[in-house]
Design a protein around this motif. Structure first.
Motif: not given
Length: 329
Positions: A307-321
């Motif tokens: 879940x920690x990997x998922x939190x960072x993935x969701x966050x980075x996808x959002x910020x780069x988008x």
């Protein structure tokens, strides 16, 4: 950090395959979220480690994702498990609808601090969570060892550099917020000052902010050297603003020279350590953060995910988008 946290990151026997990499932001943590609000460590998993859920939620939040609905659902699901003196247990699935405390939680000290950080930063109007936070801060005070000037992960257990960095960062935020500092004035007054905690990093862990990249010890008593916890320990300094500016960038370059190639290749550990990608982003190293994100789908598909990997993935996808492209020169 405690052995349980190391086990989650080092061993893959309990993990499940991750779902497809195309979930919209509105379904954040869909592979980990139960209908009752629980957030499991692994996709469609059978146990909840509160620290990991909090870390994931806060990572996504600080990278710009609206995680308030998931945070509220998780927080109110977790509340009944809080013990009278403040700490939370690890929680396991007993049946399709029943969850039971099944052992000590990972890292009471940083769990207490991150629980309050979530309540104050993401759900500040929730009075029920605020009352729970006060109990957690009271419990956190019992974990302070004044002789070593450091927090221990639990009563009578070891003390960890990364946990203490997390606590320093969380308490700085609470004390820096006019609302939180007023609401939790009594509890915060009973906790050590930032100066005392920073002194403890030097005393207990041999940390010199102008010296070596890594602290001399990642834990007390010391553990055998390895990527986890030693190479990961300094990463928390960037996540919680204990390193920054030109000095922080210089140390980040040193970290990448020493560990970056293996980390980005996924060769440092079974899990890909998204927290390091978050630190890269915070240091302006967008190339490394993007490369980690580009590799995320393969790691998820291979079951190298939590879940920690998922939190960072969701966050980075959002910020780069949402990032505005820079005009070419």
């Amino acid at each position: 950090m405690p052995a349980l946290r190391a086990a989650v990151f080092f061993f893959c026997c309990a993990c499940r395959p991750a779902a497809a990499d195309d979930l919209p932001a509105a379904q954040a943590f869909a592979d980990f979220a139960e209908p009752n609000g629980a957030l499991t460590v692994f996709p469609k998993g059978d146990y909840v480690e509160p620290y990991f859920a909090l870390k994931a939620l806060l990572a996504a939040h600080r990278l710009g994702v609206d995680i308030a609905p998931a945070a509220s659902a998780f927080g109110h699901w977790l509340l009944p498990f809080q013990q009278a003196d403040g700490p939370f247990p690890r929680i396991c699935r007993s049946s399709a609808a029943e969850w039971l405390a099944c052992g000590p939680a990972d890292a009471d000290d940083s769990l207490d601090a991150l629980w309050c950080l979530l309540a104050a930063e993401v759900l500040p109007a929730d009075e029920v969570l605020a009352a729970s936070c006060a109990r957690s801060l009271e419990h956190l005070a019992t974990l302070w060892n004044p002789a070593q000037q450091t927090f221990h992960a639990a009563a009578g257990s070891a003390a960890y550099f990364a946990d203490n960095v997390e606590v320093i960062g969380a308490l700085r935020h609470l004390r820096g917020s006019s609302a939180a500092s007023t609401r939790f004035a009594v509890q915060l007054a009973a906790l050590p000052s930032s100066a005392s905690m920073l002194k403890g990093l030097r005393l207990t862990y041999g940390y010199d902010p102008d010296g070596a990249l890594e602290p001399a010890r990642a834990s007390m008593p010391p553990t055998p050297y390895g990527f986890y916890p030693n190479a990961v320990a300094p990463v928390y300094l960037w996540l919680y603003d204990l390193r920054g500016g030109a000095s922080g960038v210089r140390y980040w370059r040193l970290w990448m020279e020493r560990y970056g190639a293996q980390w980005l290749a996924g060769a440092s550990d079974h899990y890909p350590w998204g927290l390091i990608a978050w630190a890269a982003y915070r240091n302006g190293d967008q190339a490394s953060a993007r490369r980690w994100l580009d590799n995320a789908a393969a790691w998820r598909a291979a079951g190298r995910w939590n879940i920690v990997e998922e939190g960072v993935r969701i966050g980075l996808r959002n910020t780069f988008k949402n990032r505005t492209p820079q005009p070419s020169s």
